[in-house]
Design a protein around this motif. Structure first.
Motif, mmCIF file in Angstrom:
data_model
loop_
_atom_site.group_PDB
_atom_site.id
_atom_site.type_symbol
_atom_site.label_atom_id
_atom_site.label_comp_id
_atom_site.label_asym_id
_atom_site.label_seq_id
_atom_site.Cartn_x
_atom_site.Cartn_y
_atom_site.Cartn_z
ATOM 1 N N LYS A 74 50.651 39.622 20.684
ATOM 2 C CA LYS A 74 51.536 40.021 19.591
ATOM 3 C C LYS A 74 52.986 40.049 20.068
ATOM 4 N N VAL A 84 52.901 46.357 14.211
ATOM 5 C CA VAL A 84 51.555 46.038 14.686
ATOM 6 C C VAL A 84 50.462 46.564 13.762
ATOM 7 N N THR A 88 45.959 39.424 14.345
ATOM 8 C CA THR A 88 47.150 38.581 14.295
ATOM 9 C C THR A 88 46.725 37.145 14.037
ATOM 10 N N GLU A 97 50.678 39.243 10.758
ATOM 11 C CA GLU A 97 50.195 40.459 11.404
ATOM 12 C C GLU A 97 49.597 41.407 10.377
#
Length: 159
Positions: A74, A84, A88, A97
């Motif tokens: 990421k 986050v 992903t 994401e």
């Protein structure tokens, strides 16, 4: 005899043309772009999001990843820590994401902004793969810019 040769030649040329066109036919039938998703192999909500994308015509491939390796992926691909989520994806050079709706991915691919991609941070209830949309909590889809900043791309009100 000459007519048979021409018929065979025509058949061969026609067959070659048909075979050459099969890859394009296959892409047209899939109806959507290919997205590659890194996810924890034990995560049910990631699998639910993938099923939603496939139902919307995306071709999805997956790769098992978790913990530090997934977080590094990421980070290495421009996803800020505050954006986050659990999985992903990568589609046509953009990062996706979290539980981003298929419609937003399609819009991103149509508009082609100069950006890293889209994110739905966390796991908002009612986002794709996270429970019924009819009971959804409000959430935003963010556009991640190359400098790490973000802006709201789409807002989903509570249902």
């Amino acid at each position: 005899m000459t007519q048979d040769t021409l018929t065979r030649r025509g058949l061969l040329i026609g067959s070659a043309a048909l075979l050459a066109g099969l890859p394009q036919l296959s892409l047209a039938q899939s109806g959507g772009p290919s997205i590659h998703v890194l996810k924890d192999p034990n995560c049910g909500c990631c699998s639910a999001w993938i099923e939603i994308l496939e139902g919307d015509g995306f071709t999805v491939t997956t790769e098992a990843s978790m913990g530090t390796m997934l977080m590094r992926y990421k980070s290495d691909n421009g996803i800020p820590q505050e954006m986050v989520s659990c999985h992903t994806g990568q589609v046509e050079g953009y990062m996706i994401e979290g539980h981003v709706p298929a419609a937003d991915i399609r819009r991103l691919l149509a508009e082609r902004p100069n950006a890293v991609g889209l994110a739905v941070p966390g796991m908002p209830y009612g986002s794709p793969g996270m429970g019924p949309e009819s009971e959804r909590e409000a959430y935003d889809v963010f556009l991640i810019l190359h400098d790490g900043s973000t802006e709201v791309y789409t807002n989903y009100a509570a249902a």
